[in-house]
Design a protein around this motif. Structure first.
Motif, PDB file in Angstrom:
ATOM      1  N   GLY A  16       1.182   2.783   2.080  1.00 30.17           N
ATOM      2  CA  GLY A  16       2.581   2.418   1.885  1.00 30.17           C
ATOM      3  C   GLY A  16       2.783   1.571   0.645  1.00 30.17           C
ATOM      4  O   GLY A  16       3.801   1.699  -0.049  1.00 30.17           O
ATOM      5  N   GLN A  17       1.828   0.712   0.334  1.00 24.73           N
ATOM      6  CA  GLN A  17       1.930  -0.105  -0.878  1.00 24.73           C
ATOM      7  C   GLN A  17       1.787   0.749  -2.130  1.00 24.73           C
ATOM      8  O   GLN A  17       2.482   0.515  -3.133  1.00 24.73           O
ATOM      9  CB  GLN A  17       0.863  -1.204  -0.839  1.00 24.73           C
ATOM     10  CG  GLN A  17       1.115  -2.246   0.240  1.00 24.73           C
ATOM     11  CD  GLN A  17      -0.048  -3.197   0.425  1.00 24.73           C
ATOM     12  OE1 GLN A  17      -1.166  -2.937  -0.035  1.00 24.73           O
ATOM     13  NE2 GLN A  17       0.189  -4.305   1.112  1.00 24.73           N
ATOM     14  N   ILE A  18       0.915   1.744  -2.085  1.00 25.99           N
ATOM     15  CA  ILE A  18       0.808   2.665  -3.218  1.00 25.99           C
ATOM     16  C   ILE A  18       2.128   3.399  -3.422  1.00 25.99           C
ATOM     17  O   ILE A  18       2.620   3.533  -4.556  1.00 25.99           O
ATOM     18  CB  ILE A  18      -0.339   3.662  -3.002  1.00 25.99           C
ATOM     19  CG1 ILE A  18      -1.684   2.936  -2.957  1.00 25.99           C
ATOM     20  CG2 ILE A  18      -0.352   4.721  -4.107  1.00 25.99           C
ATOM     21  CD1 ILE A  18      -2.849   3.822  -2.560  1.00 25.99           C
ATOM     22  N   ALA A  19       2.733   3.887  -2.327  1.00 24.39           N
ATOM     23  CA  ALA A  19       4.023   4.579  -2.430  1.00 24.39           C
ATOM     24  C   ALA A  19       5.084   3.659  -3.014  1.00 24.39           C
ATOM     25  O   ALA A  19       5.921   4.091  -3.824  1.00 24.39           O
ATOM     26  CB  ALA A  19       4.444   5.094  -1.056  1.00 24.39           C
ATOM     27  N   TRP A  20       5.064   2.376  -2.636  1.00 26.38           N
ATOM     28  CA  TRP A  20       6.037   1.408  -3.169  1.00 26.38           C
ATOM     29  C   TRP A  20       5.855   1.238  -4.670  1.00 26.38           C
ATOM     30  O   TRP A  20       6.834   1.248  -5.430  1.00 26.38           O
ATOM     31  CB  TRP A  20       5.861   0.073  -2.457  1.00 26.38           C
ATOM     32  CG  TRP A  20       6.845  -0.975  -2.862  1.00 26.38           C
ATOM     33  CD1 TRP A  20       8.092  -1.194  -2.345  1.00 26.38           C
ATOM     34  CD2 TRP A  20       6.670  -1.965  -3.897  1.00 26.38           C
ATOM     35  NE1 TRP A  20       8.700  -2.257  -2.975  1.00 26.38           N
ATOM     36  CE2 TRP A  20       7.847  -2.744  -3.929  1.00 26.38           C
ATOM     37  CE3 TRP A  20       5.632  -2.265  -4.771  1.00 26.38           C
ATOM     38  CZ2 TRP A  20       8.023  -3.810  -4.824  1.00 26.38           C
ATOM     39  CZ3 TRP A  20       5.799  -3.310  -5.666  1.00 26.38           C
ATOM     40  CH2 TRP A  20       6.971  -4.069  -5.684  1.00 26.38           C
TER      41      TRP A  20
END
Length: 508
Positions: free
Chosen positions: A273-277
């Motif tokens: 999720g942090q990569i997607a952000w």
């Protein structure tokens, strides 16, 4: 193209014979070379303002092949072979490598024995014949790699509770292996790590083979993109490798102490999720894999080693750290994969581009996920900025590190002080233009090195304004300029200073 270490030497034996025949016909040229070769070996450098003897002129490394054999004890030297493929950019009678901690057993250049000597923190190699400009060369060094260092020169190998990890920033990769130890010379890497059965070895890049024989295992990894030496990572220990999938099918792998696997899983699952952000902010993740290396060691920092960021395990298991704080540190190191890794600093004075951006996205993530307002953090930073500049220099002209403290350039002026410059830029040119600058920066300079001047030109181009004076004041001024849109912001006296901004405790 990936480095394939078993291909024929790029400089053929016939090429060597041609040079020797030419040398025999040109006796005067031979005399010049002999005089030059007889001069005492001397350390060289690429002229970095902060690390004048770091790196070496005259060649460009294209690939490293690093082989380490680990005995099972992290207090004993590892046997190692470093193979360097490079192209010369000048005529060379000698080749200087950075290497300062370990015993050199032999050196070969293109398969032929070569002379070698030490000079300062350089390994000076003298090939059998001089190298002309534009030639390819392969240097093979057989050496030891010692994980035990003097108290005043820590870095390189980090000894963990069950093995080893690497922390080479800023100038200590050459305590681990011979190299051209400057971020302006990036190259592809192959890692081969042999360890006793029962241990797991993981390195930067993707796995390229596992071979088991005689009670030991050899693990091979290769990078899909060039990398600065300071970002290399090798982990050896009683570890478990956990796999999950990130955006666009990205392989995400985490390396954790096996006994702490269950406690760390709630944090690890946040990474996709942090990569997607981050991708929403600046574009596609730039490498072939990502993950966290949770080291059972007390380092006092986290580190953005390429594709496998290094963290202290206790950051995630110590209950005193707020959840939002831990997640912001995770995003700080993740953001570095774009800012500092994919786009590396041209010189160490450009460090603000790494740390300022990582701090910016760390703070922005905390604002969007935990209501920690970035404006409040930047106002506090503005209040402290003049004192930071006095203590450490302006963001783009940091003061040199003191003797015995090479990581001393990692001061508040290049963290929150540099993020403050980015906030001022956003205030000056507006949010849409600022976001275009960020995306263009990591796109145009992907897999390369770039400088402060490159960033100034890009921001001026995209905003349609000449920003030279703006950046001169914000990046090089002894005093912090007025903040656009906030004329009420003022420097604070020392007794009014806020506490250190969240995140820096694990970076300095």
């Amino acid at each position: 193209m990936l480095h394939t270490p078993h291909t024929p030497n790029p400089r053929t034996r016939e090429g060597v014979r041609r040079r020797l025949r030419a040398a025999a016909l040109l006796a005067s040229a031979v005399s010049v070379c002999l005089v030059a070769a007889s001069a005492p070996p001397a350390p060289l450098g690429v002229g970095d303002r902060l690390f004048p003897h770091l790196g070496n002129p005259g060649y460009d490394v294209t690939a490293y092949d690093l082989s380490f054999t680990y005995s099972g004890s992290n207090s004993e030297p590892l046997k190692a072979v470093t193979t360097i493929d490079a192209r010369t950019t000048a005529h060379l009678d000698r080749v200087n490598l950075d290497f300062a901690h370990g015993k050199v057993e032999s050196v070969e250049v293109d398969g032929e024995p070569a002379g070698f000597a030490t000079a300062g923190e350089d390994l000076v190699v003298t090939p059998e014949g001089a190298l002309g400009e534009g030639e390819r060369m392969r240097i093979t060094v057989r050496h030891t790699s010692d994980p035990v260092y003097p108290e005043d020169r820590a870095g390189g190998w980090v000894r963990t509770a069950d093995g080893l990890a690497m922390a080479n920033q800023a100038d200590v990769a050459h305590l681990v292996f011979p190299c051209n130890d400057h971020p302006s010379d990036k190259a592809r890497f192959t890692f081969r790590v042999t360890a006793p059965d029962g241990l797991t070895a993981v390195a930067t890049g993707l796995p390229a083979g596992v071979d088991r024989a005689g009670g030991s295992t050899t693990w091979t990894y290769r990078t899909g993109h060039p990398m600065a030496t300071e970002l290399a990572q090798v982990s050896i220990g009683r570890s478990t490798v956990l796999h999950r999938t990130g955006p666009h099918g990205l392989p995400v792998r985490d390396v954790v102490p096996t006994q702490h696997r269950a406690a760390l899983e709630p944090w690890l699952k946040k990474t996709p999720g942090q990569i997607a952000w981050m991708e929403e902010k600046v574009g596609r993740y730039p490498f072939e894999t990502y993950g966290l290396l949770m080291a059972d060691a007390s380092t006092g920092f986290a580190l953005e080693t390429q594709t496998l960021s290094l963290f202290e395990r206790e950051l995630f298991t110590e209950p005193g750290y707020p959840k939002w704080y831990v997640e912001s540190i995770m995003v700080h190191e993740l953001a570095h994969q774009w800012f500092g890794n994919s786009v590396s600093p041209g010189t160490w004075s450009d460090l603000w581009l790494n740390e300022g951006h990582a701090t910016w996205y760390e703070a922005l993530y905390a604002e969007e996920t935990a209501d920690r307002l970035i404006e409040a953090r930047m106002k506090d930073a503005y209040g402290a900025s003049d004192r930071w500049r006095t203590a450490g220099g302006p963001p783009a002209a940091p003061k040199p590190p003191t003797s015995g403290s090479k990581t001393g350039i990692f001061r508040s002026n290049v963290y929150d002080g540099a993020a403050l410059v980015l906030y001022a830029l956003r205030q000056e040119i507006g949010h849409p233009a600022f976001e275009r600058v960020e995306r263009a920066w990591v796109t145009r300079h992907r897999d390369g090195s770039a400088t402060t001047a490159d960033f100034v030109r890009l921001a001026s181009e995209i905003s349609g304004r000449g920003l030279g004076d703006f950046f001169q004041a914000w990046l090089y001024g002894e005093k912090t300029p007025p903040m656009p849109g906030h004329p009420d912001w003022k420097p604070m006296a020392a007794d009014q200073a806020p506490k250190a901004a969240p995140g820096k405790a694990h970076r300095e």
